[in-house]
Design a protein around this motif. Structure first.
Motif, PDB file in Angstrom:
ATOM      1  N   VAL A   1       0.862  -1.187   0.000  1.00  0.00           N
ATOM      2  CA  VAL A   1       0.000   0.000   0.000  1.00  0.00           C
ATOM      3  C   VAL A   1       0.896   1.233   0.000  1.00  0.00           C
ATOM      4  CG1 VAL A   1      -1.645   1.334   1.384  1.00  0.00           C
ATOM      5  CG2 VAL A   1      -1.873  -1.149   1.260  1.00  0.00           C
ATOM      6  N   ARG A   2       0.587   2.203  -0.862  1.00  0.00           N
ATOM      7  CA  ARG A   2       1.343   3.457  -0.834  1.00  0.00           C
ATOM      8  C   ARG A   2       0.961   4.218   0.426  1.00  0.00           C
ATOM      9  NH1 ARG A   2       1.877   8.442  -1.230  1.00  0.00           N
ATOM     10  NH2 ARG A   2      -0.362   8.723  -1.001  1.00  0.00           N
ATOM     11  N   CYS A   3       1.937   4.657   1.186  1.00  0.00           N
ATOM     12  CA  CYS A   3       1.658   5.316   2.467  1.00  0.00           C
ATOM     13  C   CYS A   3       2.794   6.262   2.810  1.00  0.00           C
ATOM     14  CB  CYS A   3       1.501   4.254   3.565  1.00  0.00           C
ATOM     15  SG  CYS A   3       1.543   4.927   5.237  1.00  0.00           S
ATOM     16  N   ASP A   4       2.550   7.557   2.660  1.00  0.00           N
ATOM     17  CA  ASP A   4       3.525   8.546   3.109  1.00  0.00           C
ATOM     18  C   ASP A   4       3.308   8.738   4.607  1.00  0.00           C
ATOM     19  OD1 ASP A   4       5.061  10.713   3.809  1.00  0.00           O
ATOM     20  OD2 ASP A   4       4.456  11.953   2.116  1.00  0.00           O
ATOM     21  N   LEU A   5       4.299   8.354   5.377  1.00  0.00           N
ATOM     22  CA  LEU A   5       4.150   8.390   6.840  1.00  0.00           C
ATOM     23  C   LEU A   5       3.912   9.795   7.375  1.00  0.00           C
ATOM     24  CD1 LEU A   5       6.846   5.919   8.184  1.00  0.00           C
ATOM     25  CD2 LEU A   5       4.383   5.583   8.021  1.00  0.00           C
ATOM     26  N   ALA A   6       4.202  10.810   6.553  1.00  0.00           N
ATOM     27  CA  ALA A   6       3.982  12.185   7.011  1.00  0.00           C
ATOM     28  C   ALA A   6       2.510  12.577   6.930  1.00  0.00           C
ATOM     29  CB  ALA A   6       4.830  13.151   6.188  1.00  0.00           C
ATOM     30  N   ASP A   7       1.675  11.697   6.359  1.00  0.00           N
ATOM     31  CA  ASP A   7       0.255  12.000   6.187  1.00  0.00           C
ATOM     32  C   ASP A   7      -0.579  11.012   7.018  1.00  0.00           C
ATOM     33  OD1 ASP A   7      -2.377  12.294   5.325  1.00  0.00           O
ATOM     34  OD2 ASP A   7      -1.779  12.778   3.273  1.00  0.00           O
ATOM     35  N   GLU A   8      -1.218  11.502   8.042  1.00  0.00           N
ATOM     36  CA  GLU A   8      -1.983  10.611   8.931  1.00  0.00           C
ATOM     37  C   GLU A   8      -3.056   9.830   8.169  1.00  0.00           C
ATOM     38  OE1 GLU A   8      -4.197  12.519  12.075  1.00  0.00           O
ATOM     39  OE2 GLU A   8      -4.431  10.640  13.175  1.00  0.00           O
ATOM     40  N   ARG A   9      -3.625  10.447   7.128  1.00  0.00           N
ATOM     41  CA  ARG A   9      -4.661   9.722   6.360  1.00  0.00           C
ATOM     42  C   ARG A   9      -4.061   8.488   5.697  1.00  0.00           C
ATOM     43  NH1 ARG A   9      -6.101  14.937   3.006  1.00  0.00           N
ATOM     44  NH2 ARG A   9      -3.864  14.805   3.082  1.00  0.00           N
ATOM     45  N   ASP A  10      -2.841   8.608   5.209  1.00  0.00           N
ATOM     46  CA  ASP A  10      -2.169   7.447   4.606  1.00  0.00           C
ATOM     47  C   ASP A  10      -1.917   6.360   5.649  1.00  0.00           C
ATOM     48  OD1 ASP A  10      -2.128   8.815   2.226  1.00  0.00           O
ATOM     49  OD2 ASP A  10       0.061   8.787   1.982  1.00  0.00           O
TER      50      ASP A  10
ATOM     51  N   LEU B   1      13.466  20.290   8.806  1.00  0.00           N
ATOM     52  CA  LEU B   1      13.327  19.709  10.149  1.00  0.00           C
ATOM     53  C   LEU B   1      11.931  19.139  10.345  1.00  0.00           C
ATOM     54  CD1 LEU B   1      15.190  22.451  12.214  1.00  0.00           C
ATOM     55  CD2 LEU B   1      16.037  20.189  11.587  1.00  0.00           C
ATOM     56  N   GLU B   2      10.930  19.865   9.853  1.00  0.00           N
ATOM     57  CA  GLU B   2       9.551  19.387  10.006  1.00  0.00           C
ATOM     58  C   GLU B   2       9.347  18.066   9.266  1.00  0.00           C
ATOM     59  OE1 GLU B   2       7.272  22.785   8.756  1.00  0.00           O
ATOM     60  OE2 GLU B   2       7.719  23.828  10.648  1.00  0.00           O
ATOM     61  N   ARG B   3       9.866  17.984   8.047  1.00  0.00           N
ATOM     62  CA  ARG B   3       9.718  16.761   7.251  1.00  0.00           C
ATOM     63  C   ARG B   3      10.435  15.587   7.947  1.00  0.00           C
ATOM     64  NH1 ARG B   3       6.547  14.203   3.530  1.00  0.00           N
ATOM     65  NH2 ARG B   3       7.760  12.563   2.547  1.00  0.00           N
ATOM     66  N   MET B   4      11.653  15.849   8.431  1.00  0.00           N
ATOM     67  CA  MET B   4      12.439  14.797   9.097  1.00  0.00           C
ATOM     68  C   MET B   4      11.666  14.204  10.275  1.00  0.00           C
ATOM     69  SD  MET B   4      15.379  13.213   9.023  1.00  0.00           S
ATOM     70  CE  MET B   4      16.293  14.263   7.885  1.00  0.00           C
ATOM     71  N   PHE B   5      11.114  15.094  11.091  1.00  0.00           N
ATOM     72  CA  PHE B   5      10.404  14.600  12.279  1.00  0.00           C
ATOM     73  C   PHE B   5       9.026  14.065  11.936  1.00  0.00           C
ATOM     74  CE2 PHE B   5      13.027  15.078  16.021  1.00  0.00           C
ATOM     75  CZ  PHE B   5      14.134  15.711  15.471  1.00  0.00           C
ATOM     76  N   ALA B   6       8.402  14.618  10.883  1.00  0.00           N
ATOM     77  CA  ALA B   6       7.078  14.126  10.480  1.00  0.00           C
ATOM     78  C   ALA B   6       7.168  12.672  10.029  1.00  0.00           C
ATOM     79  CB  ALA B   6       6.501  14.991   9.365  1.00  0.00           C
ATOM     80  N   VAL B   7       8.195  12.355   9.236  1.00  0.00           N
ATOM     81  CA  VAL B   7       8.320  10.987   8.714  1.00  0.00           C
ATOM     82  C   VAL B   7       8.909  10.057   9.776  1.00  0.00           C
ATOM     83  CG1 VAL B   7       9.446   9.525   6.989  1.00  0.00           C
ATOM     84  CG2 VAL B   7       8.558  11.788   6.331  1.00  0.00           C
TER      85      VAL B   7
END
Ligand code: NAP
Length: 248
Positions: A58-67, A105-111
C-alpha cells in the motif's frame, strides 16, 4: 505464530525489503508500506510470492496521517494484526544545523518520528489486550546515529532516531502488561540506497574503516535481528534497543 499479519513500513526497498522477505519466509502475511516507488514495492511482493509467501503493498507517506490510517485499514482486511515493523525513515543532504530550514526539520520529524508514532498508535489500538486484541510486537528501526549524533552530517536525522529510542522505552513500558512488546534495532552502516538519497551514495563504503569490524553491514544482518525480536524466542524482551552495527 504462523500467518499473523505483519506491517513493514518502507518494506519495498533496503532493510525493509529484507525484513519483509524474512517475515514472509517464516509464514507471516506481510503488508508493505512504501512512499512512491510502486515498481520496487511490486518487485518485493513478487519476490515474496515467488518464494511461496504472501505479501501486498500500500502506498503510504508516513507524514500523512490519512495514509497511515489507510495502511492499517488495508491490514484489517487481511486479518488480526500481529506485528508492526516501523522501518521507513529518511535522511536529508549532509549539512550543518546553520543551513537547515524549518521545512527540512519538520519533514524529518514528520516521517521518522510522528509517522512511526502514529503507526504504533494504530498497532496498539489493534493488538493491545486492553482493546480486545491478542497482543503483538512493535519493532522500531532506530540508528546508531542516535548515540553518535552525526555532527556535520545530519544531526536532525540523529535526533529523530534519539526520539525513536525514547519512544521505544516509554511505549514498551506503557503496553508491557497488555501483551505487546516494543523493541528497537539500531543499525550501523548498512549498504542501501538511503545514502544516495542523502546525496552521498558512497558513504557507507567510505566510512567502513571506522567500523570496528571494518565493513558495512548487510540488510540481511538487520533482518535477522528483527525477525528474532518478532519471534517468541524474544518473548521476555521489551523496551530494549539492540545495536546491530559491527561494534560502531
Ligand atoms: P532506503 O533503502 O532508503 O528505503 C527506504 C524505504 O522507506 C523505502 O521503502 C521507501 O519507499 C520508504 N519511505 C521513504 N520515505 C517514506 C515516507 N515518507 N513514508 C513512507 N515510507 C517511506 O532505507 P534503508 O537504508 O533501508 O533504511 C531503513 C531504515 O533503517 C530507516 O529508518 C533508516 O533510518 C534506518 N537505518 C538505515 C541505515 C543504513 O545505513 N542504511 C543505518 C541506520 C538506520 P519508496 O521505495 O517508495 O521510496
Amino acid at each position: 505464530m504462523a500467518n499473523r499479519v505483519v506491517i513493514v513500513t518502507g518494506g519495498s526497498r533496503g532493510i525493509g525489503r529484507a525484513v519483509a522477505l524474512a517475515c514472509a519466509a517464516r509464514g507471516d502475511q506481510v503488508l508493505i508500506g512504501y512512499a512512491s516507488n510502486s515498481a520496487a514495492a511490486d518487485d518485493t511482493c513478487a519476490a515474496i510470492a515467488a518464494a511461496g509467501g504472501i505479501a501486498s503493498a500500500v502506498r503510504c507517506d508516513l507524514a500523512d496521517e490519512r495514509d497511515v490510517l489507510a495502511l492499517f485499514k488495508a491490514a484489517d482486511q487481511l486479518g488480526p494484526l500481529g506485528a508492526l515493523v516501523n522501518n521507513a525513515g529518511i535522511v536529508a543532504p549532509t549539512s550543518r544545523l546553520e543551513q537547515m530550514s524549518a521545512q527540512r526539520l519538520e519533514r524529518m520529524f514528520a516521517v521518522n518520528v510522528i509517522g512511526s508514532m502514529l503507526c504504533a498508535r494504530e498497532a496498539v489500538r489493534r493488538m493491545s489486550t486492553r482493546h480486545g486484541g491478542a497482543g503483538g510486537v512493535i519493532v522500531n528501526i532506530s540508528s546508531v546515529a542516535a548515540k553518535l549524533g552525526s555532527p556535520n552530517t545530519y544531526i536532525d536525522y540523529a535526533a529523530s532516531k534519539g526520539a525513536i529510542d525514547s519512544f521505544t522505552i516509554g511505549l514498551g513500558h506503557e503496553v508491557a502488561a497488555e501483551g505487546i512488546r516494543v523493541v528497537a534495532v539500531r543499525p550501523g552502516l548498512i549498504d542501501t540506497d538511503i545514502h544516495a538519497s542523502g546525496g552521498d551514495p558512497d558513504r557507507a563504503r567510505r566510512l567502513a574503516t571506522h567500523v570496528p569490524m571494518q565493513r558495512v553491514g548487510t540488510v540481511t544482518e538487520i533482518a535477522n535481528a528483527v525477525v528474532w525480536l518478532l519471534s517468541d524466542q524474544a518473548s521476555y524482551i521489551t523496551s530494549t534497543i539492540i545495536d546491530v552495527s559491527g561494534g560502531r
